[in-house]
Write an enzyme that holds these catalytic residues in place. Structure first.
Site, PDB file in Angstrom:
ATOM      1  N   GLU A 160       0.863  -1.184   0.000  1.00 29.66           N
ATOM      2  CA  GLU A 160       0.000   0.000   0.000  1.00 29.66           C
ATOM      3  C   GLU A 160       0.894   1.227   0.000  1.00 29.66           C
ATOM      4  OE1 GLU A 160      -2.482   2.626   3.232  1.00 29.66           O
ATOM      5  OE2 GLU A 160      -2.441   0.458   3.518  1.00 29.66           O
ATOM      6  N   LYS A 166     -11.264  -2.030   6.658  1.00 29.40           N
ATOM      7  CA  LYS A 166     -10.072  -1.632   7.406  1.00 29.40           C
ATOM      8  C   LYS A 166     -10.496  -1.144   8.791  1.00 29.40           C
ATOM      9  CE  LYS A 166      -6.659   2.128   7.233  1.00 29.40           C
ATOM     10  NZ  LYS A 166      -6.010   3.122   6.345  1.00 29.40           N
ATOM     11  N   THR A 215      -4.537   6.071   2.318  1.00 28.37           N
ATOM     12  CA  THR A 215      -4.900   7.434   2.732  1.00 28.37           C
ATOM     13  C   THR A 215      -5.670   8.139   1.616  1.00 28.37           C
ATOM     14  OG1 THR A 215      -2.755   7.393   3.891  1.00 28.37           O
ATOM     15  CG2 THR A 215      -4.023   9.396   4.065  1.00 28.37           C
TER      16      THR A 215
END
Length: 211
Positions: A44, A131, A71
């Site tokens: 990621e 998540k 993000t």
């Protein structure tokens, strides 16, 4: 099998996503090579990392890697990252528009949730992987508690995941874990200590598979 299904399956098999944040663009290929040597196949790259889109594009040249953007705060950021080649999109928050956009492009959305209500909203919006963020302050028991009423949901704890608690997170029922700066560590990168990154990657893979 769709791309999204393939990515989800790979994350579940590998069990560890290495989060690349704050790594210099020039050092990213070496960091990624070191992670790969340690058994990491899912990366990621956070969008608040300098030249994040270039790092995603570069990493996607290696077909053995699965590369996501992290993000991601809104649809525009999701669009940019997918254009750069991101195969999954992680957010620290829940935005159903981002989920919808990713699903329409066969890209795995991984929204950030914490409360049972957020969890259920994200699930109903079609997100196959959720998540749990920030997970470290709540601990592995929180994952186990959530999976009581939400049995079968795929949960990815992120934030505060360490070598000490990775096995416990997996044993609590996590689908995989997201590991930040302890693994793709900016200081180790600056020192060009690729061997330590590789060794840490091996340890995380080992702990994640201690079921």
């Amino acid at each position: 099998m769709t791309q999204m299904q393939t990515v989800l399956q790979t994350i579940g098999r590998s069990k560890v996503i290495s989060i690349i944040r704050g790594i210099e663009h020039e050092a990213a290929p070496e960091v990624i090579t070191a992670l790969k040597k340690g058994g990491i196949s899912c990366l990621e790259v956070t969008m608040n990392t300098n030249q994040s889109l270039a790092i995603i594009e570069q990493a996607r040249n290696d077909e053995s890697l699965f590369v996501g953007a992290g993000t991601v705060l809104d649809v525009n950021m999701a669009r940019e990252s997918i254009r750069a080649g991101a195969q999954f999109v992680l957010s620290p928050l829940l935005d159903t528009k981002v989920i919808e956009y990713c699903l329409s492009h066969d890209v795995l959305p991984v929204p950030g949730v914490f409360t049972p209500t957020e969890l259920y909203r994200a699930h109903c919006a079609g997100a196959p992987l959720l998540k749990i963020f920030p997970a470290g302050s709540a601990g592995p028991q929180f994952i186990k508690d959530l999976l009581g009423p939400f049995k079968g949901m795929k949960l990815l704890p992120v934030g505060g995941v360490s070598l000490e608690n990775t096995a416990a997170f997996m044993q609590a029922g996590s689908f995989a874990v997201g590991v930040g700066s302890y693994l793709a560590n900016p200081e180790l990168s600056k020192r060009k200590d690729w061997e330590t990154i590789t060794q840490r990657a091996k340890l995380f893979i080992e702990r994640a598979n201690q079921l």
